[in-house]
Design a protein around this motif. Sequence first.
Motif, short mmCIF file in Angstrom:
data_model
loop_
_atom_site.label_atom_id
_atom_site.label_comp_id
_atom_site.label_asym_id
_atom_site.label_seq_id
_atom_site.Cartn_x
_atom_site.Cartn_y
_atom_site.Cartn_z
N GLY A 247 0.77 -1.19 0.06
CA GLY A 247 0.03 0.04 -0.03
C GLY A 247 0.82 1.25 0.00
N GLU A 248 0.53 2.27 -0.63
CA GLU A 248 1.21 3.50 -0.81
C GLU A 248 1.61 4.06 0.81
N ARG B 186 -0.70 4.74 4.25
CA ARG B 186 -0.65 4.04 5.44
C ARG B 186 -0.24 5.10 6.73
N SER B 187 0.52 6.23 6.40
CA SER B 187 0.78 6.91 7.48
C SER B 187 -0.56 7.65 8.00
N GLU B 188 -1.22 7.83 7.11
CA GLU B 188 -2.64 8.53 7.50
C GLU B 188 -3.65 7.55 8.42
N ILE B 189 -3.68 6.47 7.69
CA ILE B 189 -4.40 5.26 8.51
C ILE B 189 -3.93 5.11 9.79
N ALA B 190 -2.71 4.97 10.08
CA ALA B 190 -1.92 4.59 11.26
C ALA B 190 -2.52 5.95 12.37
N SER B 191 -2.55 7.21 11.75
CA SER B 191 -2.80 8.28 12.76
C SER B 191 -4.47 8.31 12.95
N TYR B 192 -5.09 7.97 11.91
CA TYR B 192 -6.61 7.80 11.80
C TYR B 192 -7.19 6.80 13.03
N PRO C 256 3.15 2.83 10.47
CA PRO C 256 2.59 2.73 9.09
C PRO C 256 3.20 1.38 8.41
N ASP C 257 4.36 0.99 9.03
CA ASP C 257 4.87 -0.47 8.66
C ASP C 257 4.13 -1.46 8.92
#
Length: 469
Positions: A146-147, A151-157, A168-169
């Motif tokens: 995944g881009e 992934r960074s945005e999903i982690a903080s969300y 994100p990893d």
Amino acid sequence: MIQLMPILEENSKEPLYIQLYQYIRDEIVSGRIQEGTRLPSVRQLSASLEISRTPVADCYELLLAEGYITSKPRSGFYVIPFQEHLTLTPRTELSFLKNAPQTNVLDFHYDKVDLIHFPYKKWNRLNSSCVTPENLQLLQYGDLQGEPGLRSEIASYLHQLRGVRCTPDQIIVGAGTYHSLGLLFQLLKDEVAIVGTEEAVNVGVQDIFNQFPSISFCPLTLEKDGISIDDLYASRAQAVYVTPSHQFPFGMTLSKEKRMELLQWSKKQDGYIIENDYDGEFRYNNRPLPSLQSLDEHEKVIYLGTFSRVLTPHFRISYLVLPHHLMQHFRQKKHSYNQLSSPILQMTLQLFMESQDFASHIRKMRSVYQRKYEILLHCIHSTFGQGAEIIGQGSGLHLLLKVRNEMSESQLISAARREGVNVYPTSVYWLNAKDAMTSTVLVGFGGLSEEDIQAGFAKLGKAWGIQAR
Ligand SMILES: Cc1ncc(COP(=O)(O)O)c(C=O)c1O
């Protein structure tokens, strides 16, 4: 009289009436049963198939409602001329109702979301801003995981919304929950032989279970506050599949006590918990309980989510949050894995999440769905009073309705359909079909307007012949 020789499986997850319905419908559509043919009576067919009359009567009821056959008084059931049939595509899951080309139907399907409030102008702008000369690499194959920006945005969300603790990893973007679950079982299948699961499960998830014959999926009794922990210990499972925020389809929430017991089980048995939080964003009138992943101290919870409810199912974007050791396993195997989610769509979503619009969209949708939900409750109470019981309240985009009017599940669905309303069966969700609840239908409300919900219940009141007292 024609001979009907379906192969019916008593132990199948499909109820007998659905199996019989599919068989006769396919015979009619393929022309093997010709128009004008008289079908055996309910008594004759049940005797020749050695089954009770109820599934035969229910099957005929559905064929009548679908427009394949007609009933002539004191004569029997006849196949209708072909051009008069509703042309239905072959049924997969519940699509025999979903795909029917009806017009003006009020469709209470559970997977429909509200599109009126979707910020499509903003979305289109972000989408077109992705394909620029600087970003042309997005037109190549994307990152298999995944881009990274998404992934960074999903982690903080997930951290803000559900307390999920991950980097994100640890995230793998997938093309929908079933895709993510399929990938997960690929990773688990060498170390897990038994998976305990809620005894009633989404049909798409059941299909994924069936793709892993080396794993035995053991149904666990659902109590009013979630799965039976005693059953889980007895199952000797090495992993358990749950929908703790809003059990699908029953709608109960896994209680705080059970969450702690489940984590205890995981610690004692070194077992994985697969937490599917498919609609955890929508709770009405009460605070969400923390996700299991946020309470896990031993890296044994695998968290799974989707953008299908919070945005739209069209994007086909889901995510898996894996413990570190499973992530290593993924990295070793990742070249056998296909990333199906478009990089452009992923980047658009990333930009949308970075902007304030995503958070405000969620806030807006919470209040839109809360209002629809309250209207739905009001309609149920005012239409049926004590004549129907609501099962599963307080969150998500659907609930179950147990109707007290002596009609079977298929009769309720057929009668509703004759009035132009689609509601859906619940028996298909049970892993052991014999445990299914009777006279209970699934009612989704996300995709209907407030007016349509009201109009739908006026029609259901008529279809089911119940008046509030
Ligand atoms: C239990 C469950 N998980 C996930 C989903 C969403 O699936 P997807 O992400 O493939 O759209 C649904 C849809 O209704 C569901 O019922």
